[in-house]
Design a protein around this motif. Sequence first.
Motif, PDB file in Angstrom:
ATOM      1  N   VAL A 128       0.850  -1.180   0.000  1.00 17.49           N
ATOM      2  CA  VAL A 128       0.000   0.000   0.000  1.00 17.49           C
ATOM      3  C   VAL A 128       0.889   1.235   0.000  1.00 17.49           C
ATOM      4  CG1 VAL A 128      -1.715   1.327   1.289  1.00 17.49           C
ATOM      5  CG2 VAL A 128      -1.896  -1.164   1.166  1.00 17.49           C
ATOM      6  N   ALA A 129       0.638   2.165  -0.894  1.00 22.03           N
ATOM      7  CA  ALA A 129       1.482   3.344  -1.032  1.00 22.03           C
ATOM      8  C   ALA A 129       1.542   4.133   0.265  1.00 22.03           C
ATOM      9  CB  ALA A 129       0.943   4.243  -2.136  1.00 22.03           C
ATOM     10  N   VAL A 149      -8.776  -0.620   6.994  1.00 23.00           N
ATOM     11  CA  VAL A 149      -8.516  -1.883   6.322  1.00 23.00           C
ATOM     12  C   VAL A 149      -7.542  -1.649   5.169  1.00 23.00           C
ATOM     13  CG1 VAL A 149      -9.504  -3.676   4.841  1.00 23.00           C
ATOM     14  CG2 VAL A 149     -10.685  -3.008   6.930  1.00 23.00           C
ATOM     15  N   LEU A 150      -6.483  -2.433   5.116  1.00 20.90           N
ATOM     16  CA  LEU A 150      -5.538  -2.445   4.005  1.00 20.90           C
ATOM     17  C   LEU A 150      -5.750  -3.741   3.250  1.00 20.90           C
ATOM     18  CD1 LEU A 150      -2.370  -1.242   5.948  1.00 20.90           C
ATOM     19  CD2 LEU A 150      -3.997   0.147   4.665  1.00 20.90           C
ATOM     20  N   TRP A 151      -6.056  -3.632   1.971  1.00 20.29           N
ATOM     21  CA  TRP A 151      -6.489  -4.800   1.202  1.00 20.29           C
ATOM     22  C   TRP A 151      -5.834  -4.788  -0.174  1.00 20.29           C
ATOM     23  CZ3 TRP A 151     -12.325  -5.430  -0.417  1.00 20.29           C
ATOM     24  CH2 TRP A 151     -12.485  -6.636  -1.106  1.00 20.29           C
ATOM     25  N   SER A 152      -4.984  -5.756  -0.452  1.00 17.62           N
ATOM     26  CA  SER A 152      -4.351  -5.908  -1.761  1.00 17.62           C
ATOM     27  C   SER A 152      -5.260  -6.705  -2.681  1.00 17.62           C
ATOM     28  CB  SER A 152      -2.996  -6.610  -1.620  1.00 17.62           C
ATOM     29  OG  SER A 152      -2.072  -5.803  -0.932  1.00 17.62           O
ATOM     30  N   THR A 194      -2.520  -3.456  -7.429  1.00 14.65           N
ATOM     31  CA  THR A 194      -3.609  -2.592  -6.997  1.00 14.65           C
ATOM     32  C   THR A 194      -4.051  -2.926  -5.578  1.00 14.65           C
ATOM     33  OG1 THR A 194      -4.378  -2.499  -9.279  1.00 14.65           O
ATOM     34  CG2 THR A 194      -5.883  -1.699  -7.586  1.00 14.65           C
ATOM     35  N   SER A 195      -4.237  -1.881  -4.778  1.00 16.48           N
ATOM     36  CA  SER A 195      -4.655  -2.055  -3.385  1.00 16.48           C
ATOM     37  C   SER A 195      -5.747  -1.063  -3.031  1.00 16.48           C
ATOM     38  CB  SER A 195      -3.465  -1.852  -2.435  1.00 16.48           C
ATOM     39  OG  SER A 195      -2.416  -2.743  -2.723  1.00 16.48           O
ATOM     40  N   LEU A 196      -6.485  -1.385  -1.981  1.00 16.76           N
ATOM     41  CA  LEU A 196      -7.479  -0.490  -1.418  1.00 16.76           C
ATOM     42  C   LEU A 196      -7.090  -0.135   0.013  1.00 16.76           C
ATOM     43  CD1 LEU A 196     -10.963  -1.928  -2.490  1.00 16.76           C
ATOM     44  CD2 LEU A 196      -9.775   0.072  -3.405  1.00 16.76           C
ATOM     45  N   ASP A 197      -7.296   1.113   0.365  1.00 17.77           N
ATOM     46  CA  ASP A 197      -7.079   1.592   1.729  1.00 17.77           C
ATOM     47  C   ASP A 197      -8.381   2.258   2.156  1.00 17.77           C
ATOM     48  OD1 ASP A 197      -6.190   2.663   4.106  1.00 17.77           O
ATOM     49  OD2 ASP A 197      -4.364   3.523   3.262  1.00 17.77           O
ATOM     50  N   VAL A 222      -7.713   4.165  -3.890  1.00 20.71           N
ATOM     51  CA  VAL A 222      -7.195   3.118  -4.757  1.00 20.71           C
ATOM     52  C   VAL A 222      -5.721   3.415  -5.023  1.00 20.71           C
ATOM     53  CG1 VAL A 222      -7.397   1.976  -6.997  1.00 20.71           C
ATOM     54  CG2 VAL A 222      -9.443   2.822  -5.836  1.00 20.71           C
ATOM     55  N   VAL A 223      -4.878   2.436  -4.787  1.00 19.33           N
ATOM     56  CA  VAL A 223      -3.435   2.622  -4.897  1.00 19.33           C
ATOM     57  C   VAL A 223      -2.893   1.692  -5.978  1.00 19.33           C
ATOM     58  CG1 VAL A 223      -1.247   2.655  -3.661  1.00 19.33           C
ATOM     59  CG2 VAL A 223      -3.373   3.104  -2.423  1.00 19.33           C
TER      60      VAL A 223
END
Length: 293
Positions: free
Chosen positions: A103-104, A258-261, A266-269, A289-290
């Motif tokens: 996650v960025a 929540v940190l979700w790859s 691509t990941s969601l924070d 969206v990262v």
Amino acid sequence: MIRYLKTLYSLSFMIFTCVTTVFAADVPPKQQSASVSFGAEYASGEYETGSTTRSIYMPLIVTWFPTDRIDVGVEIPFVYQNNSNVTTDLYRNNQIAAAAKTVARGGPGGSGGSTIQQQSGTGSGSSGSSDSAVSGIGDIILRFGLIALFEERWLPQLRPSLFVKFPTANSSDGLGTGEFDAGAGIEASKWFGDTYFLGEVLYIYQGKADGFGLKNYASYTLGAGYQLTAYFKPMLMLKGATAPSTYSDALLEVRERVLWSLSSTTSLDLYLSQGIADSSPDYGGGIAVVYSF
């Protein structure tokens, strides 16, 4: 009706992690040298002013990792508010960098802050009294971080950081104070099995805008997370700060994050927040969206 909405928000806050866990899936890791993050955050609160300020903060964050130790980032936000109350940029100056490598070092770090009312009859610019909605480019933030110590068996990872906030927001519309800010801090993080602990302390030097009573302040973040799957981590965070002006009290809020790859790139924070102190937003939430490459 208001009581019903608050109850509904509290319930969603508690089940937030449980719902998203159902959709978590393992994905292969990817070494990143840069990342781009775009998100939206919403916050609502009275901030001890007697009127509700609702805001949307949409940051575009570009981060470059020239080495495993160094990160350089720039944040360009778009801001909307339902009135022209001038608010601080608390918590937007840094996001915990070591939360997850995939996650960025950006993501939704905003929507925390205190409304700063200009003292009547002094200075120039917005008095914060207009009920008209305002929007535009916010203050651009430049960040630099350096991992001074990587995590070892009994030692946490330590990352000092610096940031500068440029006054690009329109101060006459209440989107900023029209002053440069700068700050420095240090972040620590440590794994114990699948459990993760983090903490960060920052000291912020604010520009002195006439009539706003701005003063330097310290902010802090404490958090803990658990690695449910290889690439899915819920976290509970406590964020606070000393009073940023003579017209504001200290701030404090709790966040479920929540940190979700979703894939190797691509990941969601995501987060939900609830204010504890009167000067903090009553509630808020955000998603980013990262994309890493």
